[in-house]
Design an enzyme around this catalytic site. Structure first.
Site, PDB file in Angstrom:
ATOM      1  N   ASP A  19       0.817  -1.254  -0.244  1.00  9.35           N
ATOM      2  CA  ASP A  19       0.059  -0.020  -0.031  1.00  9.35           C
ATOM      3  C   ASP A  19       0.953   1.147  -0.046  1.00  9.35           C
ATOM      4  O   ASP A  19       0.945   2.012   1.158  1.00  9.35           O
ATOM      5  CB  ASP A  19      -0.947   0.075   1.228  1.00  9.35           C
ATOM      6  CG  ASP A  19      -1.951   1.323   1.317  1.00  9.35           C
ATOM      7  OD1 ASP A  19      -2.048   1.675   0.308  1.00  9.35           O
ATOM      8  OD2 ASP A  19      -2.369   1.505   2.493  1.00  9.35           O
ATOM      9  N   ARG A 194     -23.268   7.917   2.250  1.00  6.28           N
ATOM     10  CA  ARG A 194     -23.858   8.768   2.959  1.00  6.28           C
ATOM     11  C   ARG A 194     -25.251   8.577   2.627  1.00  6.28           C
ATOM     12  O   ARG A 194     -26.111   9.607   3.166  1.00  6.28           O
ATOM     13  CB  ARG A 194     -23.338  10.208   2.460  1.00  6.28           C
ATOM     14  CG  ARG A 194     -23.773  10.510   0.884  1.00  6.28           C
ATOM     15  CD  ARG A 194     -23.467  12.081   0.662  1.00  6.28           C
ATOM     16  NE  ARG A 194     -23.809  12.441  -0.735  1.00  6.28           N
ATOM     17  CZ  ARG A 194     -22.840  12.233  -1.638  1.00  6.28           C
ATOM     18  NH1 ARG A 194     -21.629  11.967  -1.528  1.00  6.28           N
ATOM     19  NH2 ARG A 194     -23.259  12.729  -3.089  1.00  6.28           N
ATOM     20  N   ARG A 247     -41.384  16.058  -1.930  1.00  8.02           N
ATOM     21  CA  ARG A 247     -40.741  15.601  -3.432  1.00  8.02           C
ATOM     22  C   ARG A 247     -41.037  14.025  -3.217  1.00  8.02           C
ATOM     23  O   ARG A 247     -40.586  13.374  -2.454  1.00  8.02           O
ATOM     24  CB  ARG A 247     -39.413  15.827  -3.494  1.00  8.02           C
ATOM     25  CG  ARG A 247     -38.847  15.813  -4.738  1.00  8.02           C
ATOM     26  CD  ARG A 247     -37.136  16.031  -4.600  1.00  8.02           C
ATOM     27  NE  ARG A 247     -36.884  17.244  -3.861  1.00  8.02           N
ATOM     28  CZ  ARG A 247     -35.741  17.470  -3.297  1.00  8.02           C
ATOM     29  NH1 ARG A 247     -34.680  16.473  -3.429  1.00  8.02           N
ATOM     30  NH2 ARG A 247     -35.663  18.671  -2.805  1.00  8.02           N
ATOM     31  N   GLN A 249     -40.208  10.487  -6.244  1.00  8.70           N
ATOM     32  CA  GLN A 249     -39.216  10.135  -7.289  1.00  8.70           C
ATOM     33  C   GLN A 249     -39.901   9.481  -8.328  1.00  8.70           C
ATOM     34  O   GLN A 249     -40.971   9.056  -8.391  1.00  8.70           O
ATOM     35  CB  GLN A 249     -38.039   9.461  -6.660  1.00  8.70           C
ATOM     36  CG  GLN A 249     -36.851  10.364  -6.075  1.00  8.70           C
ATOM     37  CD  GLN A 249     -35.630   9.511  -5.924  1.00  8.70           C
ATOM     38  OE1 GLN A 249     -35.497   8.437  -5.378  1.00  8.70           O
ATOM     39  NE2 GLN A 249     -34.732  10.322  -6.219  1.00  8.70           N
ATOM     40  N   GLY A 363     -34.896  12.419 -10.061  1.00 11.07           N
ATOM     41  CA  GLY A 363     -33.937  11.441  -9.850  1.00 11.07           C
ATOM     42  C   GLY A 363     -32.650  11.686 -10.550  1.00 11.07           C
ATOM     43  O   GLY A 363     -31.457  11.268 -10.384  1.00 11.07           O
ATOM     44  N   ASP A 365     -30.429  14.262 -10.544  1.00 12.20           N
ATOM     45  CA  ASP A 365     -29.868  15.468 -10.317  1.00 12.20           C
ATOM     46  C   ASP A 365     -28.275  15.472 -10.019  1.00 12.20           C
ATOM     47  O   ASP A 365     -27.825  14.858  -9.364  1.00 12.20           O
ATOM     48  CB  ASP A 365     -30.274  15.366  -8.754  1.00 12.20           C
ATOM     49  CG  ASP A 365     -30.314  14.520  -7.673  1.00 12.20           C
ATOM     50  OD1 ASP A 365     -30.013  13.397  -8.524  1.00 12.20           O
ATOM     51  OD2 ASP A 365     -30.376  14.589  -6.515  1.00 12.20           O
ATOM     52  N   GLU A 559     -21.033   4.243  -6.893  1.00  8.26           N
ATOM     53  CA  GLU A 559     -22.245   4.877  -7.387  1.00  8.26           C
ATOM     54  C   GLU A 559     -22.628   4.651  -8.974  1.00  8.26           C
ATOM     55  O   GLU A 559     -23.438   4.631  -9.572  1.00  8.26           O
ATOM     56  CB  GLU A 559     -22.853   6.162  -6.751  1.00  8.26           C
ATOM     57  CG  GLU A 559     -24.016   6.789  -7.096  1.00  8.26           C
ATOM     58  CD  GLU A 559     -23.986   8.147  -6.866  1.00  8.26           C
ATOM     59  OE1 GLU A 559     -25.250   8.827  -6.392  1.00  8.26           O
ATOM     60  OE2 GLU A 559     -22.803   8.740  -6.322  1.00  8.26           O
TER      61      GLU A 559
END
Length: 621
Positions: A19, A194, A247, A249, A363, A365, A559
């Protein structure tokens, strides 16, 4: 083969040698020798581990052993040498879904309340006044635990009331169920990182992954929480936090029900209650004229609320606010403060945030397709989703209720819902289909013209089954090649991206970024219209990207991806969730996990072999 090791000693030596950038991972960016010798503490036999991928596997297996208190442990060499596809899929199935599962009850509340979005000194849990059982349960729990406060929401609330909650934002309670002699939270699965709450359209894709991995009960639990939100909060929420009460979705509740009934003969009482709630959502959330239903007969995204959305980080809107701060001769922070507390009101800026909030409801955004225009658009995506709702409702009524579904004083038939779907398809053909471009474009009903932004949402009608055979062929032959990169399809074409100034913010849902929901809906659309070979190719491209990234970066499943460089290293707007961890990824990312499992169901066995070899898609297709 089992290898007996001194866990802490080997762990320390491995990191020291391999590492080199000290990020607590072993990746292709490290410059160690990429060769480590393991010595069995019992037999003194040596095992040589070579290459980034296998060394990262070794680190991950050691990290798991370190979770115990033992000095010595046994490594399984089969896990270190495991093929990438099998390893990624196994960890999603056996580990990641469990790590991402939450409940809002005595057992799970602390994990929900103590996250980076909690800004109150004492976290607040909001409960619907309509759910008297939950109010009592959580008020009793508040007295017992003392580490959170309960807020009881009004039975009916205005935008202004919701804004008052932003001084003490909090999580929203979800469904409870009776288990043995106690109440327990109905489980849900969060995206990860998060995002430590239940999201609307993420939950559908997660549900698909759960079903593939034989976790049907969790998929059904997602449906229960969808139902709970509609009954108690009036809509399926963007996510279950107080500032999302304005809101929704993208609607995928009916699609989840369809996936569930494919797996088992449904209990008709259970299915009836959910079908009723789907119809309530359709009528009260989507089909109210002047809200999300427009004069054309098609729909739009249209969030409630006023002013800046609460969830963005400080400074996110500085480029938008700066001209207004100058207009009122105020420092930008002072202008922001006055605008937020509504002591200074600007109608033009309010209109901008109507579109911004609606964009977030989509969705997507954010995307240049919807910036400062979203609420004026009959968008291709929302009308594809609602067409699917109409067809799904028709199917469920006909298949399970003998084409006669009694709800309150109304009798619903499949013909009624097919008629709604046919109307929507005809209007989409009239207003959104562009023959010259062989794409669907959003329709600006205010200015009465198409908005010719080339977005991946053009393939959503394929998924919904809305296209004619001719349109499907044109989408596949003409439109699709403009979106394809080595690792899948981008959120928009480069040509559309190039129409904006070079110094404009780079929007994460546009070119060159690739997202799991776009890939999944494209795959299903291609299969719907019998483009099986192209579906195989598109699945392979995306799974190759996930596999390559996990092999080179210590098992990272993020993601989203930058498809221009086939990497998780995304530098746009909000960064990339799922990339921050020490030694071992414990959860991946919800809909990317699901896309991997779903894609493997489609992919031919010979292509799975190529995937393990990381054969570049261009060498196959």
């Amino acid at each position: 083969m089992k290898i007996s090791v001194n866990i802490n000693k080997v762990f320390r030596e491995l990191l020291m040698q391999e590492d080199t950038d000290q990020d607590k991972k072993i990746t292709k960016d490290d410059h160690g020798p990429k060769r480590f010798v393991l010595v069995d503490e019992k037999t003194k036999a040596e095992s040589v581990i070579e290459g980034t991928y296998h060394l990262a596997n070794l680190l991950q297996e050691l990290a798991l052993l370190k979770e115990g208190d033992n000095e010595l442990g046994e490594l399984d060499s089969n896990r270190i040498q495991e093929e990438p596809v099998e390893r990624i899929s196994r960890k999603i199935r056996d580990d990641y879904w469990n790590e991402l599962t939450r409940t809002i009850d005595k057992k799970g509340l602390t994990q929900i309340l103590e996250d980076e979005k909690t800004s109150n000194e004492i976290p607040t849990l909001y409960v619907s006044a309509k759910d008297k059982q939950a109010v009592k349960y959580f008020q009793d729990l508040e007295k017992d635990l003392g580490n959170f406060k309960v807020g009881v929401l009004l039975k009916a609330y205005s935008d202004e009331y919701i804004e008052t909650l932003n001084t003490k934002p909090g999580i929203l309670a979800l469904a409870l169920e009776q288990k043995a002699d106690s109440l327990q939270g109905v489980p849900f699965v969060v995206p990860g990182g998060r995002f430590n709450e239940m999201y609307g359209w993420d939950s559908y894709f997660i549900g698909v992954g759960l079903i593939i991995d034989k976790q049907l009960d969790k998929a059904k639990a997602i449906a229960e929480n969808f139902k709970y939100q509609i009954v108690h909060y009036g809509k399926i929420l963007n996510a279950n936090r107080s500032y999302y009460l304005t809101r929704t979705q993208p609607p995928l509740y009916s699609s989840l029900l369809i996936e569930i009934v494919k797996q088992e003969v449904p209990d008709l009482k259970w299915l009836k209650s959910h079908l009723e709630t789907v119809i309530v959502e359709y009528n009260t959330v989507w089909m109210v004229q002047g809200k999300r239903l427009t004069v054309t007969g098609l729909n739009r995204y249209k969030s409630d609320g006023v002013g800046m959305p609460f969830e963005v980080e400080p400074g996110h809107f500085d480029d938008v606010l700066e001209p207004y701060a100058l207009k009122y001769n105020l420092p930008i922070r002072e202008f922001e403060k006055r605008y937020l507390n509504r002591t200074l009101v600007d109608a033009e800026l309010d209109e901008y945030f109507v579109h911004d909030r609606s964009l977030r409801e989509s969705g997507h955004d954010t995307t240049n397709r919807l910036i400062n225009t979203c609420a004026n658009l009959n968008s291709v995506d929302i009308n594809s989703f609602l067409y699917k709702y109409e067809k799904d409702i028709a199917y469920l009524i006909n298949e399970y209720f003998n084409n006669a579904f009694q709800m309150d004083d109304l009798l619903h038939t499949s013909e009624e819902w097919i008629q709604k779907a046919n109307f929507r398809r005809e209007k989409m053909d009239e207003l959104c289909w562009n023959k010259e471009s062989s794409m669907y474009f959003d329709y600006d009903f205010v200015n009465k013209k198409q908005f010719p932004f080339e977005a991946a949402t053009t393939f959503f009608p394929l998924w919904a089954g809305m296209c004619s055979e001719h349109q499907a062929k044109k989408l596949m032959e003409v439109a699709l090649p403009q979106f394809i990169k080595t690792g899948g399809i981008t959120g928009s074409t480069k040509a559309s991206n190039d129409n904006f100034p070079e110094d404009a913010p780079q929007r994460q849902w546009d070119y060159p970024f690739g997202w799991a929901p776009h890939q999944i809906l494209l795959w299903e659309g291609l299969i719907n219209y019998d483009f099986f070979e192209k579906a195989q190719e598109m699945v392979y491209r995306w799974l190759w990207l996930i596999t390559k990234n996990a092999v080179e970066y210590n098992g990272t499943i993020p993601e989203k991806f930058d498809l221009e460089i086939s990497s998780h290293k995304v530098f746009a707007e909000y960064g990339n969730v799922g990339t921050e961890f020490d030694y071992i990824s414990k959860e991946g990312f919800g809909w990317v996990n699901a896309s991997y499992q779903y894609g493997l169901q489609i992919l031919d066995d010979n292509l799975k072999l190529e995937l393990n070899k990381l054969t570049v898609p261009e060498d196959l297709f």
